[in-house]
Design a protein around this motif. Structure first.
Motif, PDB file in Angstrom:
ATOM      1  N   LEU A  16       0.634  -1.402   0.152  1.00 47.78           N
ATOM      2  CA  LEU A  16       0.150   0.161  -0.016  1.00 47.78           C
ATOM      3  C   LEU A  16       0.656   1.320   0.035  1.00 47.78           C
ATOM      4  CD1 LEU A  16      -2.996  -1.091   2.357  1.00 47.78           C
ATOM      5  CD2 LEU A  16      -3.046  -0.553   0.101  1.00 47.78           C
ATOM      6  N   VAL A  17       1.941   1.329   0.929  1.00 44.54           N
ATOM      7  CA  VAL A  17       2.805   2.424   0.848  1.00 44.54           C
ATOM      8  C   VAL A  17       3.414   2.773  -0.612  1.00 44.54           C
ATOM      9  CG1 VAL A  17       5.077   3.424   1.644  1.00 44.54           C
ATOM     10  CG2 VAL A  17       3.273   2.335   3.404  1.00 44.54           C
ATOM     11  N   PHE A  18       3.863   1.499  -1.241  1.00 46.62           N
ATOM     12  CA  PHE A  18       4.687   1.743  -2.528  1.00 46.62           C
ATOM     13  C   PHE A  18       3.652   2.086  -3.628  1.00 46.62           C
ATOM     14  CE2 PHE A  18       5.738  -0.300  -6.432  1.00 46.62           C
ATOM     15  CZ  PHE A  18       6.839   0.252  -6.918  1.00 46.62           C
ATOM     16  N   PHE A  19       2.261   1.508  -3.468  1.00 52.87           N
ATOM     17  CA  PHE A  19       1.477   1.968  -4.156  1.00 52.87           C
ATOM     18  C   PHE A  19       0.849   3.668  -4.170  1.00 52.87           C
ATOM     19  CE2 PHE A  19      -3.202   2.748  -5.657  1.00 52.87           C
ATOM     20  CZ  PHE A  19      -3.045   2.098  -6.774  1.00 52.87           C
ATOM     21  N   HIS A  20       0.940   3.928  -3.150  1.00 54.52           N
ATOM     22  CA  HIS A  20       0.556   5.435  -2.574  1.00 54.52           C
ATOM     23  C   HIS A  20       1.499   6.355  -3.196  1.00 54.52           C
ATOM     24  CE1 HIS A  20      -0.867   9.044  -0.599  1.00 54.52           C
ATOM     25  NE2 HIS A  20       0.577   9.097   0.041  1.00 54.52           N
ATOM     26  N   PHE A  21       2.801   5.893  -2.920  1.00 52.77           N
ATOM     27  CA  PHE A  21       3.957   6.869  -3.455  1.00 52.77           C
ATOM     28  C   PHE A  21       4.200   6.874  -4.711  1.00 52.77           C
ATOM     29  CE2 PHE A  21       5.157   6.706   1.232  1.00 52.77           C
ATOM     30  CZ  PHE A  21       5.166   7.869   1.378  1.00 52.77           C
ATOM     31  N   THR A  22       4.156   5.748  -5.373  1.00 58.90           N
ATOM     32  CA  THR A  22       4.239   5.754  -6.965  1.00 58.90           C
ATOM     33  C   THR A  22       3.207   6.494  -7.741  1.00 58.90           C
ATOM     34  OG1 THR A  22       3.431   3.466  -6.985  1.00 58.90           O
ATOM     35  CG2 THR A  22       5.909   3.517  -6.946  1.00 58.90           C
ATOM     36  N   SER A  23       1.966   6.268  -7.018  1.00 63.12           N
ATOM     37  CA  SER A  23       0.887   6.698  -7.611  1.00 63.12           C
ATOM     38  C   SER A  23       0.621   8.248  -7.592  1.00 63.12           C
ATOM     39  CB  SER A  23      -0.625   6.154  -6.991  1.00 63.12           C
ATOM     40  OG  SER A  23      -0.551   4.663  -7.372  1.00 63.12           O
ATOM     41  N   GLN A  55       1.383  13.311  -9.967  1.00 62.34           N
ATOM     42  CA  GLN A  55       1.683  14.832  -9.736  1.00 62.34           C
ATOM     43  C   GLN A  55       2.796  15.088 -10.975  1.00 62.34           C
ATOM     44  OE1 GLN A  55       3.651  14.927  -5.927  1.00 62.34           O
ATOM     45  NE2 GLN A  55       1.570  15.534  -4.881  1.00 62.34           N
ATOM     46  N   ARG A  56       3.569  14.466 -11.452  1.00 65.21           N
ATOM     47  CA  ARG A  56       4.722  14.793 -12.402  1.00 65.21           C
ATOM     48  C   ARG A  56       4.474  14.620 -13.652  1.00 65.21           C
ATOM     49  NH1 ARG A  56       8.175  17.465  -9.047  1.00 65.21           N
ATOM     50  NH2 ARG A  56       8.467  16.341  -7.290  1.00 65.21           N
ATOM     51  N   MET A  81      -9.087   3.381  -9.346  1.00 60.58           N
ATOM     52  CA  MET A  81     -10.155   4.191  -9.609  1.00 60.58           C
ATOM     53  C   MET A  81     -10.076   5.044  -8.405  1.00 60.58           C
ATOM     54  SD  MET A  81     -13.155   1.692 -11.022  1.00 60.58           S
ATOM     55  CE  MET A  81     -13.160   0.639 -10.097  1.00 60.58           C
ATOM     56  N   ILE A  82      -9.728   4.809  -6.967  1.00 63.77           N
ATOM     57  CA  ILE A  82     -10.011   5.920  -5.937  1.00 63.77           C
ATOM     58  C   ILE A  82      -8.902   6.660  -6.184  1.00 63.77           C
ATOM     59  CG2 ILE A  82      -9.203   6.006  -3.428  1.00 63.77           C
ATOM     60  CD1 ILE A  82     -10.661   2.886  -3.112  1.00 63.77           C
ATOM     61  N   TYR A  83      -7.695   6.404  -6.699  1.00 64.01           N
ATOM     62  CA  TYR A  83      -6.735   7.363  -6.869  1.00 64.01           C
ATOM     63  C   TYR A  83      -7.157   8.408  -8.108  1.00 64.01           C
ATOM     64  CZ  TYR A  83      -3.133   6.472  -3.411  1.00 64.01           C
ATOM     65  OH  TYR A  83      -2.416   6.379  -2.156  1.00 64.01           O
ATOM     66  N   LEU A  84      -7.768   7.934  -8.909  1.00 62.91           N
ATOM     67  CA  LEU A  84      -8.130   8.728 -10.151  1.00 62.91           C
ATOM     68  C   LEU A  84      -9.104   9.561  -9.702  1.00 62.91           C
ATOM     69  CD1 LEU A  84      -7.940   6.151 -13.179  1.00 62.91           C
ATOM     70  CD2 LEU A  84      -6.625   8.251 -12.856  1.00 62.91           C
ATOM     71  N   LEU A  85     -10.019   8.937  -8.882  1.00 65.41           N
ATOM     72  CA  LEU A  85     -11.209   9.922  -8.479  1.00 65.41           C
ATOM     73  C   LEU A  85     -10.543  11.059  -7.508  1.00 65.41           C
ATOM     74  CD1 LEU A  85     -13.869   7.351  -7.484  1.00 65.41           C
ATOM     75  CD2 LEU A  85     -13.972   9.120  -9.388  1.00 65.41           C
TER      76      LEU A  85
END
Length: 166
Positions: free
Chosen positions: A31-38, A43-44, A97-101
């Motif tokens: 989850l931490v890896f997914f959060h930071f990479t997403s 952002q970039r 989908m959660i991150y895209l939203l």
């Protein structure tokens, strides 16, 4: 169906244990890896949402193998197979989908949801065979084998040695 998902959870836990991590630590690190990479990607990069969707679809295609599909149809029947496949696709694409939203990419999140539900009805296969034509038609492997065995001599035979290739 409950036992199928329970079995999948045990398989994932076994992957973490085989990797040398307790499952709880493995989930947290994932989850931490997914959060930071997403977060970094969204952002970039300008095209990050599209790459994000392509990565999610790649995961869906990899999970839906031919043998697994045939086994699930045989074991559960057509209707339960479709329900299992829809739930599995939804669980895979839900974090995306959660991150895209969260990043206000509503249309792209909706398209990802539609694609994941449409893929329930199609056979997805990862058998991708690409044959590149070779200029050495009659003897296709002699050049590559000779090059691999003798590539060091190209450095020695050059005028200035290894610097001339840079």
């Amino acid at each position: 169906m409950y036992y199928y998902f329970k079995l999948r959870l045990k398989i994932i836990n076994r992957y973490f244990r085989d990797f040398g991590l307790p499952p709880l630590i493995g989930y947290i690190l994932t989850l931490v890896f997914f959060h930071f990479t997403s977060t970094y990607a969204l952002q970039r990069l300008e095209t990050a949402p599209y790459v994000y969707v392509a990565f999610a679809i790649t995961l869906l295609v990899r999970v839906g193998g031919t043998e697994k599909r045939d086994f699930l149809k045989f074991q559960f029947g057509k209707i339960k197979y479709l329900i299992i496949k829809a739930l599995e696709n939804l669980m895979i694409t839900l974090p995306f989908m959660i991150y895209l939203l969260f990043w206000n990419r509503l249309a792209i999140a909706f398209v990802l949801f539609l694609i994941s539900m449409v893929l329930v009805f199609f056979k997805t296969s990862t058998n991708f065979n690409l044959v590149l034509p070779t200029p050495f038609y009659k003897h296709p492997f002699e050049f590559s084998i000779g090059f691999r065995k003798n590539f060091v001599f190209y450095f020695i035979a050059s005028e200035r040695g290894y610097l001339s290739l840079m």
